[in-house]
Design an enzyme around this catalytic site. Structure first.
Site, PDB file in Angstrom:
ATOM      1  CB  VAL A   9      35.586  51.071  40.215  1.00  0.00           C
ATOM      2  CG1 VAL A   9      36.679  52.036  39.776  1.00  0.00           C
ATOM      3  CG2 VAL A   9      34.504  51.800  40.986  1.00  0.00           C
ATOM      4  CB  SER A  10      34.889  45.667  40.145  1.00  0.00           C
ATOM      5  OG  SER A  10      35.366  45.530  38.839  1.00  0.00           O
ATOM      6  CB  THR A  11      34.069  46.793  44.874  1.00  0.00           C
ATOM      7  OG1 THR A  11      35.290  47.501  45.098  1.00  0.00           O
ATOM      8  CG2 THR A  11      34.369  45.387  44.373  1.00  0.00           C
ATOM      9  CD  GLN A  14      37.757  48.149  42.505  1.00  0.00           C
ATOM     10  OE1 GLN A  14      36.825  48.196  41.731  1.00  0.00           O
ATOM     11  NE2 GLN A  14      38.777  47.328  42.379  1.00  0.00           N
TER      12      GLN A  14
END
Length: 189
Positions: A9-11, A14
């Site tokens: 996931v990007s962050t 998340q």
């Protein structure tokens, strides 16, 4: 033969749970998990996966956007897996299964990888167009600003000296970073 999964996931906010469940359901024996933006080249868990896999293994991802930054990046990864004798599958893009190692799978991979990048670029262009229209119409872009009255109340509580930052934030609903920034702007912190 070992079946590996890769989830990203990007962050940090998340959640990987949906991807992990899908990869477990697909029979992954070990899952490499990462919380880092896909635009960064340095992805430690992806590097660890690449060092771990050996001939005959299979790598599975929930969808292509989890492992690649671009079509070029995806093609390079799949070629690297191929050189190591490692199969690669995407659950969402069922057409992608290089463990079959046939001409049709290779053709489908090349065509659809290009389409995935095309779709990502289209989304990016639409987002930029929407932002430009909003800006032209004097619409505020980004998070809504905090209520000025709440910020002033938070600052006055700080100046009174009877409350700590945590309590002030709880009382006023002003975030800690916002409060610190406003105190610094006024030379109070």
């Amino acid at each position: 033969m070992t079946i590996y999964g890769y989830a990203r996931v990007s962050t940090k906010d998340q959640n990987l749970a949906r991807q992990i469940k899908a990869l477990n359901d697909a029979g992954c024996e070990q899952i490499f998990r990462e919380k880092v933006t896909g635009t960064k080249r340095e992805r430690p868990q992806l590097e660890a996966l690449l060092e771990t896999v050996k001939e005959g293994d299979v790598v599975i991802v929930k969808d292509l956007t989890r492992i690649s930054r671009s079509t070029k990046d995806l093609i390079e990864l799949v070629e690297l897996f191929g050189k190591k004798g490692v199969g690669f599958k995407s659950l969402n893009e069922s057409w992608l299964d290089t463990s079959k190692n046939d001409a049709v799978s290779k053709l489908m991979f090349t065509i659809f990888a290009g389409l995935v990048e095309f779709e990502r670029n289209q989304l990016s262009e639409r987002t930029l167009e929407g932002l430009a229209v909003a800006k032209a119409n004097n619409k505020r872009i980004g998070r809504p600003s905090k209520d000025k009255a709440n910020i002033e109340h938070a600052i006055s509580l700080w100046e009174n000296g009877r409350h700590n930052i945590k309590d002030i934030c709880k009382i006023t609903g002003v975030g800690k970073s916002t409060l610190y920034r406003k105190l610094k702007e006024r030379g109070l912190k």
